[in-house]
Motif scaffolding. Structure first.
Motif, PDB file in Angstrom:
ATOM      1  N   THR A 271       1.049  -1.181   0.243  1.00 55.75           N
ATOM      2  CA  THR A 271       0.145  -0.072  -0.061  1.00 55.75           C
ATOM      3  C   THR A 271       0.890   1.196   0.015  1.00 55.75           C
ATOM      4  O   THR A 271       2.157   1.276   0.353  1.00 55.75           O
ATOM      5  CB  THR A 271      -0.953   0.230   1.277  1.00 55.75           C
ATOM      6  OG1 THR A 271      -0.100   0.221   2.461  1.00 55.75           O
ATOM      7  CG2 THR A 271      -1.635  -1.207   1.464  1.00 55.75           C
ATOM      8  N   ALA A 272       0.283   2.385  -0.133  1.00 52.46           N
ATOM      9  CA  ALA A 272       1.039   3.711  -0.340  1.00 52.46           C
ATOM     10  C   ALA A 272       1.621   4.057   0.871  1.00 52.46           C
ATOM     11  O   ALA A 272       2.681   4.297   1.156  1.00 52.46           O
ATOM     12  CB  ALA A 272       0.230   4.659  -1.082  1.00 52.46           C
ATOM     13  N   GLU A 273       0.801   3.881   1.821  1.00 54.87           N
ATOM     14  CA  GLU A 273       1.101   4.233   3.349  1.00 54.87           C
ATOM     15  C   GLU A 273       2.111   3.184   3.860  1.00 54.87           C
ATOM     16  O   GLU A 273       3.276   3.775   4.379  1.00 54.87           O
ATOM     17  CB  GLU A 273       0.152   4.184   4.216  1.00 54.87           C
ATOM     18  CG  GLU A 273      -0.905   5.499   3.984  1.00 54.87           C
ATOM     19  CD  GLU A 273      -1.756   5.648   5.516  1.00 54.87           C
ATOM     20  OE1 GLU A 273      -1.546   5.659   6.561  1.00 54.87           O
ATOM     21  OE2 GLU A 273      -3.085   6.350   5.148  1.00 54.87           O
ATOM     22  N   GLU A 274       1.931   2.115   3.411  1.00 59.01           N
ATOM     23  CA  GLU A 274       3.155   1.152   3.878  1.00 59.01           C
ATOM     24  C   GLU A 274       4.461   1.501   3.432  1.00 59.01           C
ATOM     25  O   GLU A 274       5.584   1.372   3.959  1.00 59.01           O
ATOM     26  CB  GLU A 274       2.639  -0.168   3.549  1.00 59.01           C
ATOM     27  CG  GLU A 274       3.657  -1.422   3.855  1.00 59.01           C
ATOM     28  CD  GLU A 274       3.504  -2.775   3.400  1.00 59.01           C
ATOM     29  OE1 GLU A 274       4.239  -3.776   3.674  1.00 59.01           O
ATOM     30  OE2 GLU A 274       2.511  -2.715   2.739  1.00 59.01           O
ATOM     31  N   CYS A 275       4.466   1.729   1.967  1.00 57.70           N
ATOM     32  CA  CYS A 275       5.804   2.347   1.266  1.00 57.70           C
ATOM     33  C   CYS A 275       6.118   3.511   2.007  1.00 57.70           C
ATOM     34  O   CYS A 275       7.698   3.621   2.131  1.00 57.70           O
ATOM     35  CB  CYS A 275       5.386   2.526  -0.099  1.00 57.70           C
ATOM     36  SG  CYS A 275       4.923   1.037  -1.089  1.00 57.70           S
ATOM     37  N   GLU A 276       5.690   4.516   2.317  1.00 62.48           N
ATOM     38  CA  GLU A 276       5.916   5.817   2.746  1.00 62.48           C
ATOM     39  C   GLU A 276       6.503   5.442   4.047  1.00 62.48           C
ATOM     40  O   GLU A 276       7.618   5.990   4.371  1.00 62.48           O
ATOM     41  CB  GLU A 276       4.749   6.779   3.258  1.00 62.48           C
ATOM     42  CG  GLU A 276       4.886   7.996   3.598  1.00 62.48           C
ATOM     43  CD  GLU A 276       3.821   8.859   4.073  1.00 62.48           C
ATOM     44  OE1 GLU A 276       3.300   9.518   3.356  1.00 62.48           O
ATOM     45  OE2 GLU A 276       3.107   8.518   5.144  1.00 62.48           O
ATOM     46  N   GLN A 277       5.931   4.588   5.110  1.00 60.95           N
ATOM     47  CA  GLN A 277       6.408   4.473   6.485  1.00 60.95           C
ATOM     48  C   GLN A 277       7.835   3.527   6.394  1.00 60.95           C
ATOM     49  O   GLN A 277       8.517   3.842   7.129  1.00 60.95           O
ATOM     50  CB  GLN A 277       5.229   3.697   7.088  1.00 60.95           C
ATOM     51  CG  GLN A 277       4.013   4.267   7.302  1.00 60.95           C
ATOM     52  CD  GLN A 277       2.901   3.786   7.734  1.00 60.95           C
ATOM     53  OE1 GLN A 277       2.974   2.457   8.087  1.00 60.95           O
ATOM     54  NE2 GLN A 277       1.808   4.421   8.450  1.00 60.95           N
ATOM     55  N   ILE A 278       7.886   2.473   5.391  1.00 57.41           N
ATOM     56  CA  ILE A 278       8.942   1.902   5.335  1.00 57.41           C
ATOM     57  C   ILE A 278      10.249   2.786   4.774  1.00 57.41           C
ATOM     58  O   ILE A 278      11.155   2.802   5.463  1.00 57.41           O
ATOM     59  CB  ILE A 278       8.829   0.632   4.447  1.00 57.41           C
ATOM     60  CG1 ILE A 278       7.960  -0.332   4.806  1.00 57.41           C
ATOM     61  CG2 ILE A 278      10.020  -0.279   3.985  1.00 57.41           C
ATOM     62  CD1 ILE A 278       7.555  -1.500   4.013  1.00 57.41           C
ATOM     63  N   LEU A 279       9.971   3.470   3.822  1.00 55.33           N
ATOM     64  CA  LEU A 279      11.107   4.217   3.336  1.00 55.33           C
ATOM     65  C   LEU A 279      11.407   5.255   4.245  1.00 55.33           C
ATOM     66  O   LEU A 279      12.481   5.671   4.415  1.00 55.33           O
ATOM     67  CB  LEU A 279      10.715   4.624   2.007  1.00 55.33           C
ATOM     68  CG  LEU A 279      10.928   3.584   0.841  1.00 55.33           C
ATOM     69  CD1 LEU A 279      10.259   4.213  -0.358  1.00 55.33           C
ATOM     70  CD2 LEU A 279      12.149   2.898   0.750  1.00 55.33           C
ATOM     71  N   GLN A 280      10.358   6.200   4.754  1.00 53.87           N
ATOM     72  CA  GLN A 280      10.655   7.193   5.594  1.00 53.87           C
ATOM     73  C   GLN A 280      11.273   6.533   6.978  1.00 53.87           C
ATOM     74  O   GLN A 280      12.032   7.243   7.438  1.00 53.87           O
ATOM     75  CB  GLN A 280       9.378   8.077   5.955  1.00 53.87           C
ATOM     76  CG  GLN A 280       8.872   8.768   4.900  1.00 53.87           C
ATOM     77  CD  GLN A 280       9.614  10.076   4.762  1.00 53.87           C
ATOM     78  OE1 GLN A 280      10.923  10.453   5.502  1.00 53.87           O
ATOM     79  NE2 GLN A 280       9.289  11.132   3.773  1.00 53.87           N
ATOM     80  N   GLY A 281      10.878   5.501   7.395  1.00 49.87           N
ATOM     81  CA  GLY A 281      11.512   5.146   8.533  1.00 49.87           C
ATOM     82  C   GLY A 281      13.058   4.812   8.205  1.00 49.87           C
ATOM     83  O   GLY A 281      13.805   4.722   9.297  1.00 49.87           O
ATOM     84  N   GLN A 282      13.585   4.668   7.053  1.00 52.88           N
ATOM     85  CA  GLN A 282      14.897   4.404   6.693  1.00 52.88           C
ATOM     86  C   GLN A 282      15.796   5.677   6.468  1.00 52.88           C
ATOM     87  O   GLN A 282      16.854   5.785   6.108  1.00 52.88           O
ATOM     88  CB  GLN A 282      14.973   3.564   5.590  1.00 52.88           C
ATOM     89  CG  GLN A 282      14.617   2.070   5.929  1.00 52.88           C
ATOM     90  CD  GLN A 282      15.494   1.374   6.859  1.00 52.88           C
ATOM     91  OE1 GLN A 282      16.865   1.406   6.934  1.00 52.88           O
ATOM     92  NE2 GLN A 282      14.904   0.713   7.873  1.00 52.88           N
ATOM     93  N   GLY A 283      14.863   6.915   6.559  1.00 51.39           N
ATOM     94  CA  GLY A 283      15.245   8.375   6.079  1.00 51.39           C
ATOM     95  C   GLY A 283      15.335   8.518   4.621  1.00 51.39           C
ATOM     96  O   GLY A 283      16.147   9.283   4.097  1.00 51.39           O
ATOM     97  N   VAL A 284      14.407   8.030   3.898  1.00 56.68           N
ATOM     98  CA  VAL A 284      14.039   8.239   2.320  1.00 56.68           C
ATOM     99  C   VAL A 284      13.420   9.173   2.227  1.00 56.68           C
ATOM    100  O   VAL A 284      12.182   8.732   2.705  1.00 56.68           O
ATOM    101  CB  VAL A 284      13.954   6.795   1.969  1.00 56.68           C
ATOM    102  CG1 VAL A 284      13.956   7.050   0.270  1.00 56.68           C
ATOM    103  CG2 VAL A 284      15.367   5.805   2.101  1.00 56.68           C
ATOM    104  N   PRO A 285      13.453  10.157   1.533  1.00 53.53           N
ATOM    105  CA  PRO A 285      12.385  11.312   1.092  1.00 53.53           C
ATOM    106  C   PRO A 285      11.143  10.551   0.276  1.00 53.53           C
ATOM    107  O   PRO A 285      11.166  10.535  -0.847  1.00 53.53           O
ATOM    108  CB  PRO A 285      13.073  12.285   0.287  1.00 53.53           C
ATOM    109  CG  PRO A 285      14.564  12.059   0.994  1.00 53.53           C
ATOM    110  CD  PRO A 285      14.554  10.640   1.124  1.00 53.53           C
ATOM    111  N   CYS A 286      10.041  10.035   0.776  1.00 56.12           N
ATOM    112  CA  CYS A 286       9.144   9.473   0.223  1.00 56.12           C
ATOM    113  C   CYS A 286       7.611   9.938   0.763  1.00 56.12           C
ATOM    114  O   CYS A 286       7.561   9.886   2.056  1.00 56.12           O
ATOM    115  CB  CYS A 286       9.185   7.692   0.417  1.00 56.12           C
ATOM    116  SG  CYS A 286       7.677   6.922  -0.063  1.00 56.12           S
TER     117      CYS A 286
END
Length: 679
Positions: A271-286
């Protein structure tokens, strides 16, 4: 100094509405109910001014500021159409304090009687020229009235500037603000940096990233932009082992198609929110591509109430923190010449706002950490394509009129002394701010005198998104702008230039100028700006409309593109008379339009001065300019917007200055950005 035990009152951060009384007693008259005048009025009202809307400015002596919008029609003192020469004479007779005239191209040029629309303004300001999905397609037209609204914010800032100058002494001031120049100096700031610095490659920050762009998920889309090596490592780790063989960001850029394909495959199963949370959790601008409705719901869940529907919703959304203590000197207004500003920001939003304050006369000090310099110092595009820390086009164009201060350290730890600073502004992540001691609590604890601490971040300093990394296009996606925008194919799209950042720059200047004008203030004030909320506020009037309604052509005339030889033209027609005048000038009949921004084929002979003929006829029209077009445009060069400065590394070079001037005086002078010796 005021110690922590001296603090009498602390108010926790509060949500909008967040009016302040800093301009209490300042009387403002705005003429008409146009977009520009309305936004300027709302900004000044939120900052404490007593604002009245009227149709007649002949009683100007009763007001401290009179603001007249002549962008879309040639409004005069009595609200009726008035030629510029007559208007200038009338203002000279009526003005007793500060008068702000906003026109399409400025009152002191040969286009002083021309008008503009939202559509033609974005063409004249270069925005549409950089929002293309291909040369054969019409430009992507951003949703809403963001151009005219931005000009309204700039008008408010120019009024505050004039109030400062007026208070310092002198007679009445007439501010001449060009809407075209306001857009060029803000929304086109990065592209102008590229053009004015003669950079050899293409402009735009996104081209330096990999991955970069929109990616489909199970239930929506995300926008991802990786611009730094440490972000690449974080992204690589999140997608492990897909990209293990791509070691560096440089290699990723060289293999952008492969990198983007791997991300597309990964995102399609989540899901979009899942992608956002995973990548932002790693410090990636998403960020998720939100709609205005989903944004409102998500921010509410996160504890930041975002009001997009109330007519009283603030144009300067921010969370305020106020501390009253026992200052060691009496509270009083701070003259611009005495105002000491610490620019602890990087990239675009805070640096440009601080540079504008420097051009207005404030003492601006750029804080630099030698161990982690501003990414714009370190990364291209570089002037003339020659690399070097002092040759970055973006850094030099956004950091004029400043001196520099290296972050001091004691035993390896940051040890910044805030004594003597009136304003401290930053736009780094909360964790980074705390690690180097520029978070709001540290600023408050470090000074006993009145201080304004401004924090600008993508998503605000509180709530679940506070630590999210962001760039301008991520914020466009998160704020609802992308979801509401349609490109020439009818698909969801984004404008080609950053908008959230320069809009925030203008707001940073507004907060600072108003705070410095007040004679009575708390000891400490914190202003926490969410760029996503500020951007969403520009779209609030569209919340209940769908894309078909927003982009439907007008019943009469419309906003459309057509080709005049090699030139692409943008024209707005709103009445039957304008349609007839247009058809008479071009010698062709206008076909029935269906959508806003339609590209029509009118054929006919090439007319090299067609735009001037249309403007002279009172039609809102413009060539669709790019930054390189504008940098070489004899008309714009003649306005004085571009100023020549000199530095050791770059020699003589041009910068984009303030988009307003005081009638009868020279442009506000610029100085080159500070250079570093450790290169």
């Amino acid at each position: 100094m005021t110690l922590a035990s001296d603090v009498k009152v602390r108010q926790a951060p509060r949500s909008a509405p967040n009016d302040v009384d800093w301009l209490k007693g300042t009387r403002v008259l705005t003429i008409g109910d146009s977009t520009v005048a309305s936004v300027a009025a709302r900004v000044l009202r939120q900052l404490g001014a007593d604002v009245v809307r009227g149709e007649d400015a002949r009683q100007a002596s009763a007001y401290d500021v009179v603001l007249v919008d002549r962008v879309t029609r040639r409004t005069g003192l009595n609200g009726v159409d008035t030629a510029a020469d007559d208007y200038l004479r009338n203002v000279a007779e009526a003005n007793t304090a500060v008068w702000v005239s906003v026109s399409a191209y400025g009152l002191t040029t040969d286009r002083r009687d021309a008008v503009a629309s939202e559509f033609s303004l974005l063409a004249a300001g270069g925005i549409l020229g950089h929002s293309r999905i291909g040369d054969e397609w019409a430009p992507t037209v951003p949703v809403g009235s963001i151009g005219l609204k931005l000009v309204g914010y700039v008008a408010a800032v120019s009024a505050l500037h004039a109030l400062h100058v007026r208070r310092a002494g002198g007679g009445p001031l007439h501010v001449d603000l060009s809407a075209q120049q306001a857009v060029v100096a803000t929304g086109l700031s990065l592209e102008m940096a590229h053009a004015l610095s003669d950079c050899p490659d293409e402009g735009g920050s996104a081209r330096y990233g990999a991955p970069s762009g929109f990616f489909d998920c199970l239930d929506g889309r995300i926008y991802v932009l990786v611009l730094e090596q440490h972000q690449w490592w974080a992204f690589q780790g999140a997608l492990q082992p897909r990209l293990d063989e791509v070691a560096t960001l440089s290699e990723a850029r060289d293999n952008a198609d492969f990198v983007n394909a791997q991300l597309a495959e990964w995102a399609a199963t989540r899901t979009a929110e899942e992608c956002e949370q995973i990548l932002q959790g790693q410090g990636v601008p998403c960020t998720v591509v939100n709609t205005l409705t989903s944004l409102e719901e998500r921010t509410r869940r996160g504890g930041r109430e975002l009001d997009l529907t109330s007519p009283t919703a603030p144009p300067l959304p921010a969370a305020l923190t106020v501390e009253d203590g026992a200052p060691d000197s009496a509270s009083a207004a701070v003259a611009l010449s005495d105002l000491r500003v610490l620019d602890a920001g990087n990239v675009l939003a805070v640096p440009l706002g601080a540079a504008w304050l420097g051009a207005m006369g404030a003492q601006v000090i750029k804080l630099e950490d030698p161990d982690r310099l501003d990414i714009y110092r370190r990364r291209g595009p570089f002037a003339q394509g020659v690399e070097g820390l002092n040759r970055s086009a973006y850094f030099n164009q956004l950091n004029f009129n400043k001196t520099t201060l290296d972050l001091p350290r004691i035993d390896g730890k940051p040890a910044l002394d805030y004594t003597g600073f009136d304003v401290v502004m930053k736009n780094v992540t909360p964790r980074r701010a705390k690690s180097i001691g520029i978070d709001t609590d540290s600023v408050f604890a470090g000074t006993g005198s009145q201080v304004l601490a401004i924090s600008s971040s993508g998503f605000g300093g509180t709530g679940p998104f506070a630590g999210y990394r962001a760039y301008g296009h991520n914020i466009h996606a998160f704020s609802g702008m992308v979801a509401a925008t349609r490109d020439a194919k009818g698909e969801m799209g984004d404008m080609g230039t950053p908008w959230a950042d320069p809009l925030t720059s203008v707001c940073v200047a507004a907060w600072t100028l108003a705070w410095a004008l007040t004679d009575s203030r708390p000891t400490h004030v914190g202003v926490d700006i969410s760029m996503a909320e500020l951007t969403a506020a520009q779209l609030a009037d569209l919340k209940d409309l769908d894309a078909d309604e927003i982009y439907r052509a007008r019943e009469v005339g419309g906003d459309f593109f057509f080709r005049n030889g090699a030139q692409l033209m943008a024209v707005s027609l709103s009445t039957e008379d304008e349609v007839r005048d247009f058809e008479s000038i071009v010698g062709r009949e206008l076909p029935q339009l269906t959508v806003l921004g339609e590209l029509v084929d009118l054929g006919g002979a090439v007319d090299p001065v067609l735009d001037q003929r249309l403007l002279a006829a009172g039609i809102a029209a413009s060539v669709v300019y790019t930054a390189h077009d504008l940098a070489a445009d004899p008309y714009l060069q003649g306005t004085g917007l571009f100023q020549t400065v000199e530095s050791a590394a770059l020699g003589r070079h041009r910068l984009t200055g303030l988009p307003w001037q005081f009638v009868g005086t020279d442009r506000f002078g610029l100085s080159a950005a500070p250079e570093r010796a450790d290169v």
